[in-house]
Design a protein around this motif. Sequence first.
Motif, PDB file in Angstrom:
ATOM      1  N   ALA A 102       0.831  -1.205   0.000  1.00 51.95           N
ATOM      2  CA  ALA A 102       0.000   0.000   0.000  1.00 51.95           C
ATOM      3  C   ALA A 102       0.867   1.256   0.000  1.00 51.95           C
ATOM      4  CB  ALA A 102      -0.929  -0.003   1.211  1.00 51.95           C
ATOM      5  N   LEU A 103       1.959   1.205   0.743  1.00 55.46           N
ATOM      6  CA  LEU A 103       2.873   2.343   0.789  1.00 55.46           C
ATOM      7  C   LEU A 103       3.538   2.561  -0.562  1.00 55.46           C
ATOM      8  CD1 LEU A 103       4.305   4.542   2.382  1.00 55.46           C
ATOM      9  CD2 LEU A 103       5.945   2.829   3.179  1.00 55.46           C
ATOM     10  N   GLY A 104       3.972   1.471  -1.195  1.00 58.73           N
ATOM     11  CA  GLY A 104       4.588   1.582  -2.508  1.00 58.73           C
ATOM     12  C   GLY A 104       3.638   2.144  -3.547  1.00 58.73           C
ATOM     13  N   GLU A 105       2.390   1.697  -3.513  1.00 55.28           N
ATOM     14  CA  GLU A 105       1.387   2.197  -4.449  1.00 55.28           C
ATOM     15  C   GLU A 105       1.134   3.692  -4.235  1.00 55.28           C
ATOM     16  OE1 GLU A 105      -3.220   1.220  -5.872  1.00 55.28           O
ATOM     17  OE2 GLU A 105      -2.381   0.275  -4.079  1.00 55.28           O
ATOM     18  N   GLN A 106       1.047   4.101  -2.963  1.00 53.95           N
ATOM     19  CA  GLN A 106       0.797   5.509  -2.652  1.00 53.95           C
ATOM     20  C   GLN A 106       1.938   6.395  -3.148  1.00 53.95           C
ATOM     21  OE1 GLN A 106      -1.984   6.784  -1.256  1.00 53.95           O
ATOM     22  NE2 GLN A 106      -1.169   8.839  -1.467  1.00 53.95           N
ATOM     23  N   LEU A 107       3.169   5.970  -2.910  1.00 60.44           N
ATOM     24  CA  LEU A 107       4.326   6.755  -3.360  1.00 60.44           C
ATOM     25  C   LEU A 107       4.376   6.842  -4.884  1.00 60.44           C
ATOM     26  CD1 LEU A 107       7.147   5.567  -0.943  1.00 60.44           C
ATOM     27  CD2 LEU A 107       6.163   7.853  -1.081  1.00 60.44           C
ATOM     28  N   TYR A 108       4.085   5.734  -5.535  1.00 64.97           N
ATOM     29  CA  TYR A 108       4.092   5.730  -6.999  1.00 64.97           C
ATOM     30  C   TYR A 108       3.048   6.696  -7.555  1.00 64.97           C
ATOM     31  CZ  TYR A 108       3.199   4.123 -11.756  1.00 64.97           C
ATOM     32  OH  TYR A 108       2.993   4.072 -13.109  1.00 64.97           O
ATOM     33  N   ASN A 109       1.860   6.671  -6.980  1.00 63.27           N
ATOM     34  CA  ASN A 109       0.805   7.579  -7.433  1.00 63.27           C
ATOM     35  C   ASN A 109       1.182   9.036  -7.199  1.00 63.27           C
ATOM     36  OD1 ASN A 109      -0.837   5.445  -8.261  1.00 63.27           O
ATOM     37  ND2 ASN A 109      -1.874   5.304  -6.286  1.00 63.27           N
ATOM     38  N   MET A 110       1.867   9.304  -6.087  1.00 66.00           N
ATOM     39  CA  MET A 110       2.286  10.681  -5.795  1.00 66.00           C
ATOM     40  C   MET A 110       3.314  11.173  -6.804  1.00 66.00           C
ATOM     41  SD  MET A 110       2.546  10.580  -1.644  1.00 66.00           S
ATOM     42  CE  MET A 110       3.158  12.262  -1.549  1.00 66.00           C
ATOM     43  N   VAL A 111       4.253  10.288  -7.177  1.00 63.49           N
ATOM     44  CA  VAL A 111       5.257  10.678  -8.167  1.00 63.49           C
ATOM     45  C   VAL A 111       4.598  10.942  -9.522  1.00 63.49           C
ATOM     46  CG1 VAL A 111       7.288   9.890  -9.445  1.00 63.49           C
ATOM     47  CG2 VAL A 111       7.139   9.468  -6.997  1.00 63.49           C
ATOM     48  N   CYS A 112       3.614  10.117  -9.881  1.00 62.76           N
ATOM     49  CA  CYS A 112       2.889  10.326 -11.140  1.00 62.76           C
ATOM     50  C   CYS A 112       2.131  11.650 -11.107  1.00 62.76           C
ATOM     51  CB  CYS A 112       1.921   9.167 -11.388  1.00 62.76           C
ATOM     52  SG  CYS A 112       2.740   7.597 -11.768  1.00 62.76           S
ATOM     53  N   ASP A 113       1.494  11.952  -9.981  1.00 61.52           N
ATOM     54  CA  ASP A 113       0.785  13.230  -9.848  1.00 61.52           C
ATOM     55  C   ASP A 113       1.753  14.409  -9.946  1.00 61.52           C
ATOM     56  OD1 ASP A 113      -1.550  11.822  -9.526  1.00 61.52           O
ATOM     57  OD2 ASP A 113      -1.567  11.971  -7.335  1.00 61.52           O
ATOM     58  N   LEU A 114       2.915  14.252  -9.327  1.00 59.98           N
ATOM     59  CA  LEU A 114       3.913  15.327  -9.358  1.00 59.98           C
ATOM     60  C   LEU A 114       4.439  15.525 -10.776  1.00 59.98           C
ATOM     61  CD1 LEU A 114       5.640  17.391  -7.882  1.00 59.98           C
ATOM     62  CD2 LEU A 114       7.253  15.553  -7.325  1.00 59.98           C
ATOM     63  N   LYS A 115       4.559  14.438 -11.527  1.00 62.67           N
ATOM     64  CA  LYS A 115       5.016  14.530 -12.911  1.00 62.67           C
ATOM     65  C   LYS A 115       4.055  15.370 -13.749  1.00 62.67           C
ATOM     66  CE  LYS A 115       6.071  11.578 -16.900  1.00 62.67           C
ATOM     67  NZ  LYS A 115       6.078  10.178 -17.400  1.00 62.67           N
ATOM     68  N   VAL A 116       2.749  15.164 -13.522  1.00 66.79           N
ATOM     69  CA  VAL A 116       1.736  15.941 -14.231  1.00 66.79           C
ATOM     70  C   VAL A 116       1.791  17.406 -13.784  1.00 66.79           C
ATOM     71  CG1 VAL A 116      -0.743  16.248 -14.612  1.00 66.79           C
ATOM     72  CG2 VAL A 116       0.237  13.946 -14.541  1.00 66.79           C
ATOM     73  N   ALA A 117       1.938  17.614 -12.461  1.00 68.19           N
ATOM     74  CA  ALA A 117       1.987  18.980 -11.933  1.00 68.19           C
ATOM     75  C   ALA A 117       3.213  19.728 -12.444  1.00 68.19           C
ATOM     76  CB  ALA A 117       1.995  18.934 -10.405  1.00 68.19           C
ATOM     77  N   GLU A 118       4.326  19.013 -12.585  1.00 68.99           N
ATOM     78  CA  GLU A 118       5.547  19.657 -13.066  1.00 68.99           C
ATOM     79  C   GLU A 118       5.375  20.193 -14.486  1.00 68.99           C
ATOM     80  OE1 GLU A 118       9.660  17.866 -14.422  1.00 68.99           O
ATOM     81  OE2 GLU A 118       9.553  17.823 -12.229  1.00 68.99           O
ATOM     82  N   LYS A 119       4.636  19.461 -15.306  1.00 70.77           N
ATOM     83  CA  LYS A 119       4.390  19.917 -16.680  1.00 70.77           C
ATOM     84  C   LYS A 119       3.592  21.221 -16.703  1.00 70.77           C
ATOM     85  CE  LYS A 119       4.556  15.310 -18.778  1.00 70.77           C
ATOM     86  NZ  LYS A 119       3.795  14.252 -19.508  1.00 70.77           N
ATOM     87  N   GLU A 120       2.851  21.467 -15.632  1.00 67.40           N
ATOM     88  CA  GLU A 120       2.055  22.690 -15.530  1.00 67.40           C
ATOM     89  C   GLU A 120       2.814  23.794 -14.790  1.00 67.40           C
ATOM     90  OE1 GLU A 120      -1.550  21.537 -13.647  1.00 67.40           O
ATOM     91  OE2 GLU A 120      -2.176  20.195 -15.275  1.00 67.40           O
TER      92      GLU A 120
END
Length: 266
Positions: A42-60
């Motif tokens: 669960a922790l690994g999944e949460q961290l992965y999702n956060m990095v993906c969200d940050l990747k999208v935010a960085e593009k903005e």
Amino acid sequence: MIEDYTEKMSDELNHLNKENQAYVKKMVAYIGAKVYFYDDEALGEQLYNMVCDLKVAEKEGIRAVDYFGKDPRAMVDQILLELPKRSLVSYAGLVFILGVILVGMHYLMDFTWMMPLTIQPLTYVVILLNFLIFSQFILWLWSKQSYGEMKWSWAMFISVISLMVILNIIRLFSIYFGQIGSLFLSDGWAISLAVIVLLGFAVMAFRSRDRLMTSLLVLGLTFLVTGCCVRFVNPGTANLLRWLLPLIGLVLSFIVFRLQRKGETS
């Protein structure tokens, strides 16, 4: 599996800029001292999702400090509050697996270097307990260093001193337990037990598909072969094999680890 999320997160992390990478790495360093107490998948999944969200935010044009907050530790604490903790059974299983790996590898090294073989079961328990304490302390110590709260030189100095203290504690207990709880094993029983330990490693490597476990299996196989060989050659050749074969095994383990990583990323 947690390893799957770790690999995916590492791939996504490479697409972030250096500032955001540093932010995520601080989060991971802070989590390191707490990971044993939470559901790792669960922790690994949460961290992965956060990095993906940050990747999208960085593009903005949004930075990590603006997206998650200035203090990575506060963000991690908030995440951990929402995650399920390990059950007692799960934690006991984790300790058991660590114990099998540590004790098994220690036995195979004793099998290689000690002839005739005398084992100290209580010493193995002390090694496991010290490893759990030492690993938690080191994770906490280097998480402090990653946040700039401790100089790198001080963190390294304390790590070395701590390792020396732990090794001396193990040595003292080995001397004490060697007087009250040693078991002598004939060559036949020693070889049989070494084979059983290696079979246990093979089962764990097959089930986990983990690179590190596979590398340990290769190293353990080297210790098994070395321990068997030194029992059937003259003392001079045995001393040479005790040094040469484990070194070869260490190199092979590293090669296997790198090849598996290369195969997973290709």
